[in-house]
Design an enzyme around this catalytic site. Sequence first.
Site, PDB file in Angstrom:
ATOM      1  N   ASP A 109       0.611  -1.145   0.243  1.00 11.22           N
ATOM      2  CA  ASP A 109      -0.321   0.106   0.253  1.00 11.22           C
ATOM      3  C   ASP A 109       0.724   0.984   0.190  1.00 11.22           C
ATOM      4  O   ASP A 109       0.057   2.352   0.919  1.00 11.22           O
ATOM      5  CB  ASP A 109      -0.977   0.381   1.011  1.00 11.22           C
ATOM      6  CG  ASP A 109      -0.218   0.214   2.267  1.00 11.22           C
ATOM      7  OD1 ASP A 109       1.169   0.048   2.694  1.00 11.22           O
ATOM      8  OD2 ASP A 109      -0.466   0.383   3.442  1.00 11.22           O
ATOM      9  N   LYS A 160       4.234   2.007  16.551  1.00  6.02           N
ATOM     10  CA  LYS A 160       3.442   2.254  16.686  1.00  6.02           C
ATOM     11  C   LYS A 160       3.198   3.044  18.399  1.00  6.02           C
ATOM     12  O   LYS A 160       2.073   2.386  18.744  1.00  6.02           O
ATOM     13  CB  LYS A 160       2.341   1.517  16.232  1.00  6.02           C
ATOM     14  CG  LYS A 160       1.564   1.483  15.010  1.00  6.02           C
ATOM     15  CD  LYS A 160       0.576   1.055  14.147  1.00  6.02           C
ATOM     16  CE  LYS A 160       0.759   1.423  12.957  1.00  6.02           C
ATOM     17  NZ  LYS A 160       0.658  -0.148  11.950  1.00  6.02           N
ATOM     18  N   ASP A 218       1.320   6.127   2.319  1.00  3.43           N
ATOM     19  CA  ASP A 218       0.950   4.626   2.707  1.00  3.43           C
ATOM     20  C   ASP A 218      -0.651   5.295   2.328  1.00  3.43           C
ATOM     21  O   ASP A 218      -0.718   6.461   2.966  1.00  3.43           O
ATOM     22  CB  ASP A 218       1.373   4.716   4.131  1.00  3.43           C
ATOM     23  CG  ASP A 218       0.280   3.205   4.659  1.00  3.43           C
ATOM     24  OD1 ASP A 218      -0.595   3.294   3.755  1.00  3.43           O
ATOM     25  OD2 ASP A 218       1.031   2.741   5.272  1.00  3.43           O
TER      26      ASP A 218
HETATM   27  N1  GDD Z   1      -0.269 -11.477   3.214  1.00  7.51           N
HETATM   28  C1  GDD Z   1      -0.337 -10.972   4.268  1.00  7.51           C
HETATM   29  N2  GDD Z   1      -0.845 -11.761   5.629  1.00  7.51           N
HETATM   30  N3  GDD Z   1      -0.244  -9.891   4.411  1.00  7.51           N
HETATM   31  C2  GDD Z   1      -0.556  -8.555   5.246  1.00  7.51           C
HETATM   32  C3  GDD Z   1      -0.904  -9.290   6.276  1.00  7.51           C
HETATM   33  C4  GDD Z   1      -1.180 -10.553   6.676  1.00  7.51           C
HETATM   34  O1  GDD Z   1      -1.259 -10.910   7.792  1.00  7.51           O
HETATM   35  N4  GDD Z   1      -1.108  -8.392   7.407  1.00  7.51           N
HETATM   36  C5  GDD Z   1      -0.915  -7.736   7.141  1.00  7.51           C
HETATM   37  N5  GDD Z   1      -0.419  -7.809   4.936  1.00  7.51           N
HETATM   38  C6  GDD Z   1       0.727  -6.736   4.176  1.00  7.51           C
HETATM   39  C7  GDD Z   1      -0.926  -5.271   4.580  1.00  7.51           C
HETATM   40  O2  GDD Z   1      -1.535  -6.170   3.461  1.00  7.51           O
HETATM   41  C8  GDD Z   1       0.469  -4.707   3.721  1.00  7.51           C
HETATM   42  O3  GDD Z   1       0.277  -4.139   2.336  1.00  7.51           O
HETATM   43  C9  GDD Z   1       1.214  -5.040   4.900  1.00  7.51           C
HETATM   44  O4  GDD Z   1       1.020  -5.797   5.538  1.00  7.51           O
HETATM   45  C10 GDD Z   1       1.199  -3.910   5.696  1.00  7.51           C
HETATM   46  O5  GDD Z   1      -0.238  -3.597   6.530  1.00  7.51           O
HETATM   47  P1  GDD Z   1      -0.757  -2.186   6.905  1.00  7.51           P
HETATM   48  O6  GDD Z   1      -2.026  -2.835   7.700  1.00  7.51           O
HETATM   49  O7  GDD Z   1      -1.061  -1.036   5.871  1.00  7.51           O
HETATM   50  O8  GDD Z   1       0.042  -1.625   7.844  1.00  7.51           O
HETATM   51  P2  GDD Z   1       0.551  -0.286   8.860  1.00  7.51           P
HETATM   52  O9  GDD Z   1       0.582   0.622   7.586  1.00  7.51           O
HETATM   53  O10 GDD Z   1      -0.521  -0.029   9.833  1.00  7.51           O
HETATM   54  O11 GDD Z   1       2.084  -0.685   9.018  1.00  7.51           O
HETATM   55  C11 GDD Z   1       3.047  -1.271   7.869  1.00  7.51           C
HETATM   56  O12 GDD Z   1       3.393   0.021   7.209  1.00  7.51           O
HETATM   57  C12 GDD Z   1       4.082   1.485   7.706  1.00  7.51           C
HETATM   58  C13 GDD Z   1       4.539   2.200   6.157  1.00  7.51           C
HETATM   59  O13 GDD Z   1       3.073   2.423   5.426  1.00  7.51           O
HETATM   60  C14 GDD Z   1       4.540  -1.262   9.089  1.00  7.51           C
HETATM   61  O14 GDD Z   1       5.214  -2.231   8.883  1.00  7.51           O
HETATM   62  C15 GDD Z   1       5.073   0.437   9.941  1.00  7.51           C
HETATM   63  O15 GDD Z   1       6.332   0.208  10.309  1.00  7.51           O
HETATM   64  C16 GDD Z   1       5.625   1.224   8.808  1.00  7.51           C
HETATM   65  O16 GDD Z   1       5.941   2.483   9.669  1.00  7.51           O
HETATM   66 MG    MG Z   2      -0.110   0.675   5.429  1.00  8.29          MG
END
Ligand code: GDD
Ligand code: MG
Length: 355
Positions: A109, A160, A218
């Site tokens: 994303d 977070k 993001d």
């Molecule tokens: N296959 C799979 N299985 N993918 C997953 C799963 C899972 O169980 N959980 C999450 N994902 C994928 C999501 O589809 C997304 O592409 C990515 O992992 C990160 O998940 P998000 O839900 O978007 O996390 P976030 O935005 O809250 O936080 C993450 O991204 C930030 C940067 O945008 C973390 O990596 C943070 O540390 C980071 O700063």
């Molecule tokens: Mg994200």
Amino acid sequence: MEAILLVGGQGTRLRPLTISTPKPLLPTAGVAFLAHQLARAHASGVERIVFATSYRAEMFEAAFGDRAYGVDLAYVSEDEPLGTGGAIRNAARALTCGPDDPVLILNGDILSGHDVRAQVKLHEAAAASVTLHLTEVDDPSRFGCVPTAGDGRVTAFLEKTPHPVTNQINAGCYVFRRSAIDAIPEHEVVSVERETFPSLISSGAVVMGYVESGYWLDVGTPEAFVQGSRDLVLGALASPAMPGEPGERLALAGARVAPGAVVRGGTTVGRGAVVEAGATVIGSVLLEDSFVAEGATVRDSVLSRGARVGPGAVLDGVVLGDGAVVGPGNELRCGVRVWPGINLPPTAVRFSADD
Ligand code: GDD
Ligand code: MG
């Protein structure tokens, strides 16, 4: 180089858009969001990508098949979501590279203009286990907070945290040495952010930060999703997958914008979507068969498939689900989300221009 793309999340913050379509497949500047990531990965030298899927897994292969945007594609699905680390470990079954080779891991994303080749170069020069792309944001509490030492080594990973120690955050693009992926426990729910990174750091493994603060976003919230689409259309981030030249608006084949309508600010008008004369649409995403009637104003909003905005209605920072209808004269602002099929009747009260 091979990559793993994490696309298994439910995209909860983007509901109702993600009720029928997973976040990485939402139309963004005229194509599925991932098209921009695939095309940019290809431009960075990635030849093969393994999709780590879970939520609505079957839709990814249906969208991209076994090759798209110059990249060979494979799909590995989880029966139950395994978390980011578990998903990486699970998808590694489909990698073909050797134990010391670098593997790129991408959150599904993220729009990023950073130099992936330079990140890989740093990884190899430092003989690192993992090298994270880091960037700076105003509010680090919503991300992984990642302090580094003077030599670029990561000193902590705080996912977070309400009390971030730096504005430098995890930008969601990693280079892993293949053997560091194989060390993640198999068939278990693992968070790379809460478990793998902290334990690598405390065990003394070399975890490097590649700091670059170019374009980065993001798209996980409605505001960010609209901004990403708008930025691509306006050309703030160049994407080889854009189906047209950057400009004030992107009208796809079969879109109808009446002369006398104002459509600008990076708006996308999807196939079969209509904007009537006297309507104003700024910085928005109008998906297939959506409709904006005469005299309506739509700003920084998303209209899903078949959604309709009646004459004189005002939308600002709003998401309309599939087929939702906003009757004439209504005014919706500031993050309002209307679920699919909901019909807001015309307002009973009429305002005159000098009210
Ligand atoms: N296959 C799979 N299985 N993918 C997953 C799963 C899972 O169980 N959980 C999450 N994902 C994928 C999501 O589809 C997304 O592409 C990515 O992992 C990160 O998940 P998000 O839900 O978007 O996390 P976030 O935005 O809250 O936080 C993450 O991204 C930030 C940067 O945008 C973390 O990596 C943070 O540390 C980071 O700063
Ligand atoms: Mg994200």
